[in-house]
Design an enzyme around this catalytic site. Structure first.
Site, mmCIF file in Angstrom:
data_model
loop_
_atom_site.group_PDB
_atom_site.id
_atom_site.type_symbol
_atom_site.label_atom_id
_atom_site.label_comp_id
_atom_site.label_asym_id
_atom_site.label_seq_id
_atom_site.Cartn_x
_atom_site.Cartn_y
_atom_site.Cartn_z
ATOM 1 N N GLU A 162 -33.150 23.300 -5.809
ATOM 2 C CA GLU A 162 -34.384 24.149 -7.115
ATOM 3 C C GLU A 162 -33.547 25.202 -8.363
ATOM 4 O OE1 GLU A 162 -35.660 26.782 -3.865
ATOM 5 O OE2 GLU A 162 -36.028 24.832 -2.544
ATOM 6 N N ASP A 190 -17.642 24.745 5.273
ATOM 7 C CA ASP A 190 -16.920 24.577 6.386
ATOM 8 C C ASP A 190 -16.877 24.323 7.728
ATOM 9 O OD1 ASP A 190 -14.537 26.420 7.102
ATOM 10 O OD2 ASP A 190 -15.528 26.217 8.954
HETATM 11 O O1 ISL Z 1 -11.406 20.749 14.624
HETATM 12 C C1 ISL Z 1 -10.148 20.081 13.258
HETATM 13 C C2 ISL Z 1 -9.633 18.717 13.481
HETATM 14 O O2 ISL Z 1 -10.156 18.294 15.212
HETATM 15 C C3 ISL Z 1 -9.769 20.658 12.571
HETATM 16 O O3 ISL Z 1 -9.606 19.868 11.149
HETATM 17 C C4 ISL Z 1 -10.968 21.575 11.585
HETATM 18 O O4 ISL Z 1 -11.702 20.618 10.476
HETATM 19 C C5 ISL Z 1 -10.554 22.478 10.562
HETATM 20 O O5 ISL Z 1 -9.556 23.136 11.228
HETATM 21 C C6 ISL Z 1 -11.462 23.128 10.017
HETATM 22 O O6 ISL Z 1 -10.954 24.428 9.119
HETATM 23 C C7 ISL Z 1 -12.010 25.714 8.727
HETATM 24 O O7 ISL Z 1 -12.739 25.541 9.288
HETATM 25 C C8 ISL Z 1 -12.351 26.862 10.743
HETATM 26 C C9 ISL Z 1 -11.396 27.363 10.128
HETATM 27 O O8 ISL Z 1 -10.479 28.191 10.776
HETATM 28 C C10 ISL Z 1 -10.266 27.193 8.864
HETATM 29 O O9 ISL Z 1 -9.892 28.095 7.992
HETATM 30 C C11 ISL Z 1 -10.938 26.570 8.170
HETATM 31 O O10 ISL Z 1 -10.604 25.281 6.986
HETATM 32 C C12 ISL Z 1 -13.328 27.276 11.443
HETATM 33 O O11 ISL Z 1 -13.999 27.715 11.125
#
Ligand code: ISL
Length: 553
Positions: free
Chosen positions: A264, A214
């Site tokens: 690993e 993520d």
């Molecule tokens: O912040 C962004 C752009 O400026 C977004 O594109 C971001 O990278 C994206 O929303 C990340 O998403 C992921 O992390 C979030 C979560 O809410 C989302 O569901 C997940 O896919 C926080 O953990």
């Protein structure tokens, strides 16, 4: 049906991920075995045969950890357990074993940028107070002028810093790039680094085949904490080069460390474990830095998701992505929808300028959207590399745009002061069977956590499985051909020079041609040995508008 994932005495297969079709499960909304209205691990187990029959190679499960679910589980309170609402670790172990027996690999979600404010280490940091070693694991700062330490904005609205209330003593601020309930980890701290090493091993040892990472571009921060520039008077969230909280060089050190851990496991029967990066980074030159040989294995290519239904734009994205990823030896990875975006059936039914936003207020032609979603599926599955299917894509589900306001759950709704509805419309529980909600999502008539539309009966998996022309059966046929055809999956493509303008046409060796007609009139069907599959019926030896054809040539 595919062979079981090797568990003993079999030679490791180490490159399955280069061409895998991965199905994304959003556990809250996939299938509910215990009838509490929320999806669960046993619900996923019960549907594994469906996924095997659909013909995917792997499943990626969005976060399933203990969590207050203030951001759908991307707010993790314990990285080594299962949310009791979803089941138990024993259920997860059973799922991994059963999936492997069906030949399905399992990827889970690692959320390394932040945890939940219910994580014991964050609670300890609050209790331990200013200057304590516990607070060093996060980004606690003072501010002299009563304003946040920097002007950084949070993803869901408002500032990225939250001040502790006066009654908790010291008035320090903590950093949260996402919701206030998601404090950012301090990745400069060895204890954080070691903790995540241990979390990876914990799940690898339980048998998971890999992780989706993520916000893989966010863990490292510029320690000087500079402000970001303003854009229309507001601090920007643009990922410009030099942004203090995105794409900092330090993220690569972390990825290299994780890659070494995954490697690993090379000698285990399952083979080395893998990573896919979630990083909304453009252009592809930047993304390619994440998939160099000693870093993550693959990365979602979101440029294709963002592209308009337009031949020129799609071709540029395909060329640019493949050129840059192939240059570092990585496969491309195609994705049309996920749990954060408006479903592509809906996007493709709209004026492109409104496609990615504007939920609820934009005219949408869902019949056109479905036709293009069928054509897009065959394009996606014919491209070189891996592909992702978000749960419900295979049923042609549209975005649900009229959810009642009191049901909206995405933190965006509250944090935007009820101006942006957020991402719930693509997270509505899956319709499996029957004529009315809950459409077999759970047993009995109990209703799911987000209401399903009353007109989804024709979209259920059950209704579609008996209809040879259904969206579901198009996916099944495509995945079967992709599995068997030697030209598909990882490899290269050659653009055909005889294609009219507005048509995407490419050949893949040996003997495969894909033709996508994005013009507004039929085009002649090119010479072929056999029609393998077509997203719409063909007449008069022509490819109709918004149609993809797979040819044996
Ligand atoms: O912040 C962004 C752009 O400026 C977004 O594109 C971001 O990278 C994206 O929303 C990340 O998403 C992921 O992390 C979030 C979560 O809410 C989302 O569901 C997940 O896919 C926080 O953990």
């Amino acid at each position: 049906m595919t062979d079981p994932v090797p568990d003993s005495g079999t030679k490791p297969v180490d490159d399955w991920w280069r061409s895998a079709v991965v199905y994304q499960v959003y556990p809250r909304s996939f299938a509910d075995a215990d009838g509490d209205g929320t999806g669960d691990v046993n619900g996923i187990r019960a549907r594994l045969p469906y996924l095997a029959e659909l013909g995917v190679d792997a499943i990626w499960i969005s976060p399933w950890y203990p969590s207050p679910l203030l951001d759908g589980g991307y707010d993790v309170a314990d990285y080594r357990d299962i949310n009791p609402e979803f089941g138990t670790l024993a259920d997860a172990d059973a799922l991994i074993a059963e999936a492997h027996a069906l030949g399905l690999r399992i990827l889970i979600d690692l959320v390394p940028n932040h945890c939940s404010w219910e994580h014991p280490w964050f609670k300890a940091a609050l209790a331990a107070g200013k200057g304590s070693p516990e607070r060093d694991l996060f980004w606690f700062r003072d501010s002299a002028d009563g304003k946040p330490p920097t002007n950084w904005p949070a993803a869901f609205g408002g500032p990225a810093w939250q001040q502790l209330s006066a009654d908790s003593g010291d008035g320090q601020w903590y950093l949260h790039l996402f919701d206030i309930s998601q404090p950012d980890w301090n990745w400069d701290h060895p204890k954080v680094i070691e903790e995540f090493d241990a979390i990876l091993r914990f799940w690898f040892d339980r048998g998971v085949d890999g992780f989706r990472i993520d916000v893989a571009d966010s863990m490292a921060k510029d320690p000087a904490l500079p402000d970001v520039p303003l854009e229309n008077g507001e601090p920007t969230r643009e990922k410009y080069v030099g942004n203090p909280f995105y794409d900092q060089p330090g993220v690569h050190t972390i990825h290299q460390r994780w890659r070494a851990i995954a490697d690993e496991y090379a000698d285990t029967p399952q083979g080395p474990r893998v990573f896919v990066a979630e990083a909304w980074l453009s252009p592809a030159e930047r993304l390619a830095q994440y998939v160099r040989p000693n870093e993550l294995h693959s990365a979602f290519n979101f440029d294709a998701l963002r592209a308009k239904w337009d031949a020129k734009e799609l071709r540029e994205v395909i060329d640019h992505t493949t050129e840059n990823l192939w240059a570092v030896g990585a496969p491309a990875t195609w994705v049309l929808s996920n749990h954060d975006t408006i479903r592509h059936r809906t996007r493709y039914g709209r004026d492109p300028k409104d496609a990615l936003e504007g939920a609820g207020v934009v005219p949408t032609d869902l019949a056109l959207g479905l036709r293009r979603a069928r054509a897009a599926a065959l394009l996606e599955l014919a491209l070189p590399g891996g592909a992702y299917i978000y749960q419900g894509d295979e049923l042609g589900l549209p975005e649900v745009e009229d959810l009642p306001e009191d049901k909206l759950d995405d933190p965006t709704w509250e944090r935007s002061g009820h101006t942006v509805r957020g991402r719930d419309g693509c997270r509505v529980p899956i319709p499996w069977s029957g004529a009315e909600p809950p459409y077999g999502f759970g047993p009995g008539t109990g209703q799911p956590w987000l209401p399903q539309p009353s007109d989804w009966a024709p979209l259920t998996a059950e209704a579609q499985s008996g209809d040879p022309g259904s969206h579901l059966n198009l996916y099944k046929a495509a995945l079967r051909i992709r599995h068997d055809h030697p030209a598909l999956g990882e490899g290269r493509l050659t653009w055909d020079t005889d294609a009219p303008e507005g048509v995407l046409s490419f050949t893949r060796d040996p003997g495969f041609r894909c033709v996508v007609n994005l013009t507004d009139r039929p085009i002649p069907l090119p010479a072929h040995e056999q029609i393998l599959l077509s997203s719409e019926p063909l007449t008069n030896n022509e490819v109709p508008t918004d149609t993809t054809v797979w040819l044996q040539v």
